[in-house]
Structures are given as structure tokens and as C-alpha cells.
Design a protein around this motif. Structure first.
Motif, PDB file in Angstrom:
ATOM      1  N   SER A 166       0.908  -1.283   0.176  1.00  0.00           N
ATOM      2  CA  SER A 166       0.025   0.012   0.060  1.00  0.00           C
ATOM      3  C   SER A 166       0.906   1.353   0.104  1.00  0.00           C
ATOM      4  CB  SER A 166      -0.900  -0.179   1.277  1.00  0.00           C
ATOM      5  OG  SER A 166      -1.843   1.135   1.363  1.00  0.00           O
ATOM      6  N   GLN A 167       1.055   2.003  -0.921  1.00  0.00           N
ATOM      7  CA  GLN A 167       1.729   3.420  -1.254  1.00  0.00           C
ATOM      8  C   GLN A 167       1.496   4.205   0.087  1.00  0.00           C
ATOM      9  OE1 GLN A 167       3.984   4.019  -3.137  1.00  0.00           O
ATOM     10  NE2 GLN A 167       3.881   2.115  -4.499  1.00  0.00           N
ATOM     11  N   PRO A 168       2.505   5.061   0.426  1.00  0.00           N
ATOM     12  CA  PRO A 168       2.329   6.167   1.340  1.00  0.00           C
ATOM     13  C   PRO A 168       0.971   7.178   0.999  1.00  0.00           C
ATOM     14  CG  PRO A 168       4.410   5.992   0.750  1.00  0.00           C
ATOM     15  CD  PRO A 168       3.677   5.131  -0.336  1.00  0.00           C
ATOM     16  N   LEU A 169       0.056   6.828   2.174  1.00  0.00           N
ATOM     17  CA  LEU A 169      -1.123   7.582   2.052  1.00  0.00           C
ATOM     18  C   LEU A 169      -1.311   8.568   3.534  1.00  0.00           C
ATOM     19  CD1 LEU A 169      -3.783   7.893   0.719  1.00  0.00           C
ATOM     20  CD2 LEU A 169      -4.666   5.984   2.019  1.00  0.00           C
ATOM     21  N   LEU A 170      -1.688   9.985   3.097  1.00  0.00           N
ATOM     22  CA  LEU A 170      -2.003  10.684   4.261  1.00  0.00           C
ATOM     23  C   LEU A 170      -3.221  10.456   4.794  1.00  0.00           C
ATOM     24  CD1 LEU A 170      -0.442  13.130   5.532  1.00  0.00           C
ATOM     25  CD2 LEU A 170      -1.692  14.502   3.856  1.00  0.00           C
ATOM     26  N   ASP A 171      -3.179  10.296   6.097  1.00  0.00           N
ATOM     27  CA  ASP A 171      -4.480  10.131   6.902  1.00  0.00           C
ATOM     28  C   ASP A 171      -4.489  10.926   8.090  1.00  0.00           C
ATOM     29  OD1 ASP A 171      -6.729   9.140   8.036  1.00  0.00           O
ATOM     30  OD2 ASP A 171      -5.928   7.255   8.547  1.00  0.00           O
ATOM     31  N   GLY A 172      -5.162  12.400   7.723  1.00  0.00           N
ATOM     32  CA  GLY A 172      -5.042  13.149   9.066  1.00  0.00           C
ATOM     33  C   GLY A 172      -3.565  13.720   9.240  1.00  0.00           C
ATOM     34  N   ARG A 173      -2.941  13.477  10.582  1.00  0.00           N
ATOM     35  CA  ARG A 173      -1.699  13.922  10.774  1.00  0.00           C
ATOM     36  C   ARG A 173      -0.844  12.830  10.844  1.00  0.00           C
ATOM     37  NH1 ARG A 173      -0.549  18.557  13.661  1.00  0.00           N
ATOM     38  NH2 ARG A 173      -2.554  19.840  14.165  1.00  0.00           N
ATOM     39  N   ASN A 174      -1.147  11.566   9.951  1.00  0.00           N
ATOM     40  CA  ASN A 174      -0.231  10.282   9.982  1.00  0.00           C
ATOM     41  C   ASN A 174      -0.200  10.099   8.446  1.00  0.00           C
ATOM     42  OD1 ASN A 174       0.100  10.214  12.651  1.00  0.00           O
ATOM     43  ND2 ASN A 174      -1.377   8.868  12.842  1.00  0.00           N
ATOM     44  N   MET A 175       0.853   9.528   8.125  1.00  0.00           N
ATOM     45  CA  MET A 175       1.047   9.022   6.722  1.00  0.00           C
ATOM     46  C   MET A 175       1.305   7.593   7.002  1.00  0.00           C
ATOM     47  SD  MET A 175       3.546  10.201   3.483  1.00  0.00           S
ATOM     48  CE  MET A 175       2.459  11.761   3.322  1.00  0.00           C
ATOM     49  N   VAL A 176       0.730   6.728   6.194  1.00  0.00           N
ATOM     50  CA  VAL A 176       0.891   5.374   6.152  1.00  0.00           C
ATOM     51  C   VAL A 176       1.287   4.488   5.077  1.00  0.00           C
ATOM     52  CG1 VAL A 176      -0.267   3.105   7.091  1.00  0.00           C
ATOM     53  CG2 VAL A 176      -0.973   5.324   8.254  1.00  0.00           C
ATOM     54  N   MET A 177       2.111   3.434   5.130  1.00  0.00           N
ATOM     55  CA  MET A 177       2.600   2.545   4.280  1.00  0.00           C
ATOM     56  C   MET A 177       2.616   1.377   4.638  1.00  0.00           C
ATOM     57  SD  MET A 177       6.167   2.828   1.989  1.00  0.00           S
ATOM     58  CE  MET A 177       7.059   2.187   3.479  1.00  0.00           C
ATOM     59  N   LEU A 178       2.121   0.319   3.974  1.00  0.00           N
ATOM     60  CA  LEU A 178       2.159  -1.147   4.172  1.00  0.00           C
ATOM     61  C   LEU A 178       3.061  -1.843   3.306  1.00  0.00           C
ATOM     62  CD1 LEU A 178       0.686  -3.378   5.906  1.00  0.00           C
ATOM     63  CD2 LEU A 178      -0.723  -3.652   4.022  1.00  0.00           C
ATOM     64  N   LEU A 179       3.996  -2.744   4.074  1.00  0.00           N
ATOM     65  CA  LEU A 179       5.058  -3.578   3.615  1.00  0.00           C
ATOM     66  C   LEU A 179       4.753  -4.883   3.765  1.00  0.00           C
ATOM     67  CD1 LEU A 179       8.285  -1.674   4.412  1.00  0.00           C
ATOM     68  CD2 LEU A 179       7.172  -1.552   2.387  1.00  0.00           C
TER      69      LEU A 179
END
Length: 229
Positions: A166-179
Motif C-alpha cells: 500500500s503506497q504512502p497515504l496521508l491520513d490526518g496527521r499520519n502517513m501510512v505505508m504497508l510493506l
């Protein structure tokens, strides 16, 4: 005189089990199969029940759609238990997917970064997925590209054993990536474990002639805790 049936054999299957056994078989005749798999032939259902009862076993309808339906002589309670054990064993061997989480700050130092990267590599080698979260604070939210660059840098550093699911995705004050782990994840670890096991067996084989060297301390395995910067 017909042998009395064991009371436990009259217990009906659970509500979800629609298999008809013994007196629940209402068709006039069945194609009978003995407990050893041999074909007995077409018999009236009453005769088939008597045949099963004489062996202190159950008459189980295994193919109700056939003409006539096929019924087999067996210990139905034992059969159900064996089926449940097989299903339990199959579930045990299914690979379970675990998701670990690592939290970073966009201004993380080199030493801390390498530490967190080590955690990611360890999780991937355990064939777990890793959720990497960048936490922005204050004005850091105005520069999300820094978080994205950091995540992509991490993905590049572990590309041999991890791939971006899952590519880096901005979610509010966080940015999430799934490896997720690649096919190479854990390969080196498995080889090391195999070599260690072979060495242990060799030492045990020489135990009568010489003392065994002390075993290396086993590396402790991380739990499912969240590691924060």
C-alpha cells in the motif's frame, strides 16, 4: 436376538450436520457398503440397519442423491472425531498473516532510523506485514513530502525482503505505508536455523567422545508491540 445398540450411538449429529444415520434414513432401500469398503449390494434399509447393528456400528447415508442412496457401515462418532481432528490440523498449518506496526517521526535521526529499519527487517523475515506510520506534529504537516520520502527510502532499503503493498497515504496527521514480505523474506533465517540444527546434531553425535560446546544464545523474538521512535 438382535444385539442392543450402545446408547451413545443414538445421539444425533449437531444441528449443522444434515447427515442421516440409522433410523433417520427413511428411504426404502440403499446400496450398502461395508465398513471395510466392500460392496454388499442393494438391501432394504431395515436389512442394512440390522447388518450395521450386528457389528455394533452405524448405518450412514453418504450419497443421498444416488438411486438408490448409498449407505455405509461405520462408527459415526469416531468418523466425526477424525474429521474434526483433520480440519483442526489443517487450520493449524495454514499460514497466519500478522501485521506489525512501526512508528517514525519525519525528523528521525540516522541511528534511530537504522534501529527502526532493523525492526522492520526482523518483522519481514518473520513473514509478517509491516504497517509503517509517519507521525506529523505542528508545522510538520505542511511538508508531507518529507514523510513520503522517508517511507520510500525505507522501502528501498528493505526491498530484498519487503515490497510495498500500500503506497504512502496521508491520513490526518499520519502517513501510512504497508510493506509485505517477498519470497526472499526469512530465507536466510531458515538456512541459518537449518545449519544450527545440523551443528547441534553433529555435537550430540560426538557427545560420547567430547564435551559439547555451549550453544549460542537464541535471539529473542519480538512480540506484536508497536515500536515508536
Amino acid at each position: 436376538m438382535r444385539p442392543r445398540r450402545r446408547p451413545v450411538d443414538h445421539v444425533r449429529p449437531s444441528n449443522r450436520d444434515t447427515t442421516r444415520i440409522n433410523d433417520a434414513i427413511r428411504v426404502p432401500r440403499v446400496r450398502l457398503i461395508d465398513s471395510d469398503g466392500s460392496q454388499i449390494g442393494i438391501k432394504s434399509t431395515d436389512e442394512a440397519r440390522e447388518f450395521a447393528y450386528a457389528k455394533n456400528l452405524d448405518l450412514v447415508e453418504i450419497s443421498p442423491q444416488a438411486d438408490p442412496p448409498v449407505a455405509k457401515v461405520m462408527d459415526y462418532g469416531k468418523y466425526k472425531y477424525e474429521q474434526e481432528q483433520k480440519a483442526k490440523q489443517a487450520r493449524k498449518h495454514q499460514s497466519q498473516i500478522h501485521v506489525k506496526e512501526i512508528k517514525l517521526r519525519p525528523k528521525i535521526g540516522l541511528h534511530d532510523y537504522n534501529t527502526k529499519k532493523g525492526h522492520v527487517e526482523r518483522f519481514l523475515n518473520q513473514r509478517a506485514k509491516v504497517k509503517v506510520t509517519i507521525m506529523f506534529r505542528g508545522r510538520e504537516t505542511t511538508h508531507p513530502e518529507r514523510g513520503r520520502d522517508l517511507l520510500l527510502r525505507l522501502a528501498e532499503d528493505v526491498k530484498e525482503i519487503g515490497m510495498i503493498e500500500s503506497q504512502p497515504l496521508l491520513d490526518g496527521r499520519n502517513m501510512v505505508m504497508l510493506l509485505g514480505p517477498t519470497k526472499n523474506a526469512g530465507v536466510k533465517r531458515d538456512a541459518e536455523d537449518e545449519n544450527a540444527q545440523r551443528g547441534k546434531e553433529a555435537v550430540q553425535g560426538d557427545g560420547d567422545r567430547q564435551d559439547s560446546p555451549p550453544a549460542d544464545d537464541a535471539e529473542s523474538q519480538p512480540g506484536a508491540q508497536v515500536v515508536e521512535a
